[in-house]
Design a protein around this motif. Structure first.
Motif, PDB file in Angstrom:
ATOM      1  N   PHE A 161       0.828  -1.211   0.000  1.00 20.70           N
ATOM      2  CA  PHE A 161       0.000   0.000   0.000  1.00 20.70           C
ATOM      3  C   PHE A 161       0.861   1.259   0.000  1.00 20.70           C
ATOM      4  N   VAL A 162       1.969   1.230   0.716  1.00 21.34           N
ATOM      5  CA  VAL A 162       2.882   2.382   0.696  1.00 21.34           C
ATOM      6  C   VAL A 162       3.460   2.575  -0.702  1.00 21.34           C
ATOM      7  N   ALA A 163       3.813   1.476  -1.365  1.00 22.71           N
ATOM      8  CA  ALA A 163       4.352   1.571  -2.725  1.00 22.71           C
ATOM      9  C   ALA A 163       3.318   2.182  -3.670  1.00 22.71           C
ATOM     10  N   MET A 164       2.058   1.773  -3.538  1.00 25.16           N
ATOM     11  CA  MET A 164       1.007   2.356  -4.382  1.00 25.16           C
ATOM     12  C   MET A 164       0.816   3.834  -4.072  1.00 25.16           C
ATOM     13  N   ALA A 165       0.864   4.195  -2.798  1.00 24.48           N
ATOM     14  CA  ALA A 165       0.709   5.598  -2.416  1.00 24.48           C
ATOM     15  C   ALA A 165       1.835   6.447  -3.010  1.00 24.48           C
ATOM     16  N   ASN A 166       3.048   5.920  -2.967  1.00 21.98           N
ATOM     17  CA  ASN A 166       4.178   6.686  -3.519  1.00 21.98           C
ATOM     18  C   ASN A 166       4.107   6.793  -5.037  1.00 21.98           C
ATOM     19  N   GLN A 167       3.617   5.746  -5.689  1.00 19.22           N
ATOM     20  CA  GLN A 167       3.430   5.840  -7.140  1.00 19.22           C
ATOM     21  C   GLN A 167       2.385   6.907  -7.449  1.00 19.22           C
ATOM     22  N   LEU A 168       1.321   6.958  -6.662  1.00 20.84           N
ATOM     23  CA  LEU A 168       0.281   7.957  -6.864  1.00 20.84           C
ATOM     24  C   LEU A 168       0.839   9.362  -6.692  1.00 20.84           C
ATOM     25  N   THR A 169       1.624   9.564  -5.643  1.00 25.88           N
ATOM     26  CA  THR A 169       2.210  10.876  -5.375  1.00 25.88           C
ATOM     27  C   THR A 169       3.154  11.299  -6.488  1.00 25.88           C
ATOM     28  N   ARG A 170       4.000  10.391  -6.904  1.00 26.12           N
ATOM     29  CA  ARG A 170       5.037  10.747  -7.889  1.00 26.12           C
ATOM     30  C   ARG A 170       4.489  10.899  -9.302  1.00 26.12           C
TER      31      ARG A 170
END
Length: 256
Positions: free
Chosen positions: A245-254
């Motif tokens: 979930f953190v990886a998905m959140a960071n992809q969303l942010t970037r």
């Protein structure tokens, strides 16, 4: 003696053995800064004050505040709603421990508010709460279980979570219709960390809003490429761990 009010979700702790177990779990030291949420009739409050900790109690029910102040003059009793009270003012910038027998109808929003406070850098040492057993199960849940969900992920993102002991309904007046559990949450730096916590909350909301769907379809509206993160698009959201979930959140942010 003040009767419990249903609109406040009050179930007053009345079992001295449970109070002793809570105090033992906290092991408060002299000059510890403790903030108790929902002191009620003050049974736990008095036991905490006896440890010579500096106790501040936040109480919403005005009819309870006068008796608390008269009986426990060394306790600072603040009239207010835990969902809106100024948490920064309560801590005064000093390391603070939070404890409470929480009304079950506010437990999830209050926990989320405290997690946001952790993210904002509020100096919370630990949090000890009496909660509905089902909520503690969710806080401690593992990926792939039915209890794993938004609350599980965000709690474990910010804290180490421990279920300490179960409390039966007859420990309260009036007794609730459910089992309660006492839990410890210890804030720590997130690992892995999200670039933006709000992005993590967005991913959790969207993913668990469609928890029966495959992951790729569940988060399709966010434009995420989960396969590029090493995640299986065919799995369900409730099988994804914190790191995913953190990886998905960071992809969303970037991705902007």
């Amino acid at each position: 003696m003040q009767r419990a009010r249903k609109r406040f979700g009050q179930h007053f702790l009345a079992d001295p053995a449970v109070v002793d177990a809570i105090v033992a779990a906290l092991s408060p030291r002299q000059d510890d800064r403790l903030v108790e949420i929902g002191p009620g009739r003050g049974v736990l409050t008095g036991a905490l004050a006896a440890s010579e900790a500096r106790v501040t109690a936040v109480e919403l029910d005005r009819d309870l505040i006068g008796p608390l102040r008269r009986r426990l003059p060394d306790v600072t009793v603040v009239e207010g709603d835990a969902l809106t009270v100024d948490l920064a003012a309560l801590t005064a910038g000093a390391p603070t421990r939070i404890v409470g027998n929480l009304p079950y109808n506010i437990s999830t929003p209050l926990l989320n508010r405290l997690f946001d406070a952790c993210a904002a850098g509020l100096p919370l040492v630990d949090m000890h709460f009496m909660l509905q057993a089902e909520v503690v199960e969710r806080l401690c849940a593992a990926p792939g279980s039915k209890a794993w969900g938004r609350l599980s992920v965000i709690a474990q993102y910010h804290c180490d979570v421990e279920a300490l002991f179960t409390v039966p309904p007859d420990a309260f007046v009036p007794p609730p219709r459910v089992l309660s559990r006492f839990a410890r949450l210890t804030p720590r730096p997130p690992d892995p960390a999200a670039d933006e916590v709000e992005a993590l909350r967005t991913v959790l909301r969207v993913a668990f809003g469609a928890r029966r769907k495959r992951l790729g379809n569940a988060v399709q509206s966010l434009g995420l490429n989960v396969a590029a993160l090493g995640l299986d698009p065919g799995t369900r959201p409730d099988a994804v761990g914190l790191g995913g979930f953190v990886a998905m959140a960071n992809q969303l942010t970037r991705s902007g």
